[in-house]
Motif scaffolding. Structure first.
Motif, PDB file in Angstrom:
ATOM      1  N   UNK A 146       0.859  -1.184   0.000  1.00  0.00           N
ATOM      2  CA  UNK A 146       0.000   0.000   0.000  1.00  0.00           C
ATOM      3  C   UNK A 146       0.895   1.235   0.000  1.00  0.00           C
ATOM      4  N   UNK A 147       0.688   2.105  -0.975  1.00  0.00           N
ATOM      5  CA  UNK A 147       1.509   3.298  -1.088  1.00  0.00           C
ATOM      6  C   UNK A 147       0.792   4.520  -0.539  1.00  0.00           C
ATOM      7  N   UNK A 148       1.388   5.188   0.450  1.00  0.00           N
ATOM      8  CA  UNK A 148       0.833   6.431   0.994  1.00  0.00           C
ATOM      9  C   UNK A 148       1.269   7.570   0.070  1.00  0.00           C
ATOM     10  N   UNK A 149       0.363   8.031  -0.771  1.00  0.00           N
ATOM     11  CA  UNK A 149       0.682   9.040  -1.769  1.00  0.00           C
ATOM     12  C   UNK A 149       0.480  10.428  -1.174  1.00  0.00           C
ATOM     13  N   UNK A 178      -6.372   9.620  -9.084  1.00  0.00           N
ATOM     14  CA  UNK A 178      -6.684   8.192  -9.099  1.00  0.00           C
ATOM     15  C   UNK A 178      -7.443   7.829  -7.825  1.00  0.00           C
ATOM     16  N   UNK A 179      -8.459   7.010  -7.963  1.00  0.00           N
ATOM     17  CA  UNK A 179      -9.322   6.673  -6.825  1.00  0.00           C
ATOM     18  C   UNK A 179      -8.543   5.890  -5.769  1.00  0.00           C
ATOM     19  N   UNK A 180      -8.644   6.272  -4.497  1.00  0.00           N
ATOM     20  CA  UNK A 180      -8.018   5.484  -3.435  1.00  0.00           C
ATOM     21  C   UNK A 180      -8.511   4.035  -3.492  1.00  0.00           C
ATOM     22  N   UNK A 181      -7.594   3.107  -3.295  1.00  0.00           N
ATOM     23  CA  UNK A 181      -7.921   1.686  -3.377  1.00  0.00           C
ATOM     24  C   UNK A 181      -7.602   1.079  -4.724  1.00  0.00           C
ATOM     25  N   UNK A 199      11.431 -11.109 -13.571  1.00  0.00           N
ATOM     26  CA  UNK A 199      10.938 -10.762 -12.225  1.00  0.00           C
ATOM     27  C   UNK A 199       9.438 -10.514 -12.256  1.00  0.00           C
ATOM     28  N   UNK A 200       8.817 -10.584 -11.086  1.00  0.00           N
ATOM     29  CA  UNK A 200       7.393 -10.281 -10.988  1.00  0.00           C
ATOM     30  C   UNK A 200       7.150  -8.788 -11.048  1.00  0.00           C
ATOM     31  N   UNK A 201       5.912  -8.393 -10.776  1.00  0.00           N
ATOM     32  CA  UNK A 201       5.530  -6.988 -10.811  1.00  0.00           C
ATOM     33  C   UNK A 201       5.295  -6.475  -9.387  1.00  0.00           C
ATOM     34  N   UNK A 202       5.347  -5.166  -9.245  1.00  0.00           N
ATOM     35  CA  UNK A 202       4.975  -4.521  -7.980  1.00  0.00           C
ATOM     36  C   UNK A 202       3.568  -3.954  -8.128  1.00  0.00           C
ATOM     37  N   UNK A 203       2.674  -4.336  -7.231  1.00  0.00           N
ATOM     38  CA  UNK A 203       1.288  -3.879  -7.254  1.00  0.00           C
ATOM     39  C   UNK A 203       1.088  -2.924  -6.076  1.00  0.00           C
ATOM     40  N   UNK A 204       0.873  -1.659  -6.397  1.00  0.00           N
ATOM     41  CA  UNK A 204       0.773  -0.626  -5.371  1.00  0.00           C
ATOM     42  C   UNK A 204      -0.683  -0.201  -5.217  1.00  0.00           C
TER      43      UNK A 204
END
Length: 309
Positions: A146-149, A178-181, A199-204
């Motif tokens: 979870x990214x705190x933007x 962008x909508x939170x969540x 490598x895999x991906x990063x999902x934020x």
């Protein structure tokens, strides 16, 4: 081979969905690209053969009726008329048993219908029959965080740093508003593949950090501005903070705390059009009322003057 239901660990009344789920779990556990144990390859082949039988509706029905064995081979049920299945071949003059398209799960290494699709789902579309690779090894795992933007980055759009784990920080591009969540995918920023694949991906997952000054109201942004009693009563220009700087706002005389002002286009810079900045005056009384001001206010009250409403 053992009973295919027992190999997959399911009952004979299991649904196709339950069978597929059991197969996926075992195939992932024993796949040669995932499990280097010497016995894993044999177990993997056994699981494949079992799924070839009970993962196919037609073959499963044949097995349940006793028409084929656990390896998919027809069971001998006596001779039929000449030229018929399992009978004497008219043209060859000898015995000719018609095995159709049956394949031996243990000898031929065949896969049930749909098996390649399942492997493709499990190993990123690069697994082939028997564990062979097409175009590379399985990819690494994805990372989910979870990214705190920061509020202003979220409202205006831009790049921000996101921590993926201890010692791992990446720059992520944030679409304005962008909508939170919602999730942002960073290709190739996930875990490395232990088998030398991609490598895999990063999902934020987007979370918006609160701001000391601004509050989001949809695409609009609200800001409170302190205004002195004199500025509110007599009118004045006041400095108003915005998402990208400050501007002057002219307050008319007689401004109250119940009135707000709208600055067009100064809100969230969303893709479908920007929102507005809503300025809410907060009338601040002096910390100490001098005698002259107190006398003036008392006089106004005695005259029934409607102050602040």
């Amino acid at each position: 081979m053992r009973d295919p239901y027992s190999v997959l660990g399911v009952s004979k009344t299991a649904s196709l969905a339950e069978i597929k789920k059991a197969f996926r779990k075992l195939a992932k556990q024993y796949h040669p690209d995932q499990n280097k144990d010497a016995k894993a390859a044999a177990k993997f082949a056994e699981v494949n053969s079992a799924y070839e039988i009970v993962g196919d509706e037609k073959k499963r029905a044949q097995f349940d009726r006793g028409e084929i064995d656990a390896e998919g081979k027809p069971r001998f049920q006596g001779f039929e008329a000449a030229g018929g299945p399992g009978g004497f071949g008219r043209d060859t003059g000898g015995f000719e048993f018609n095995f159709g398209n049956a394949r031996s799960g243990s000898g031929g290494g065949g896969f049930a219908s749909g098996f390649d699709d399942i492997l493709s789902e499990m190993f990123g579309g690069r697994a082939q029959r028997g564990g062979a690779r097409a175009g590379g090894a399985p990819r690494g795992d994805d990372i989910q965080v979870t990214g705190q933007i920061p509020f202003t980055v979220w409202a205006l759009g831009g790049k921000t740093r996101v921590e993926l784990g201890p010692g791992r920080v990446v720059d992520a591009s944030i679409p304005a508003g962008i909508a939170p969540g919602k999730t942002i995918r960073l290709r190739g920023q996930g875990e490395p593949s232990p088998f030398g694949g991609e490598p895999g991906d990063a999902l934020i997952t987007v979370a918006v950090a609160p701001h000391d000054t601004f509050r989001a109201e949809g695409k609009n942004v609200r800001v409170d501005v302190n205004v002195t009693l004199y500025e509110a009563a007599l009118g004045a220009k006041v400095r108003v903070p915005t998402l990208d700087g400050s501007v002057d706002l002219t307050l008319p005389a007689g401004t109250t705390g119940l009135r707000s002002f709208r600055l067009k286009g100064k809100g969230v810079q969303a893709k479908d059009g920007p929102g507005d900045l809503i300025v809410q005056p907060r009338i601040i009384m002096p910390s100490k009322i001098d005698p002259e001001l107190e006398a003036a206010l008392v006089k106004l009250r005695e005259k029934g003057y409607d102050i602040g409403r």
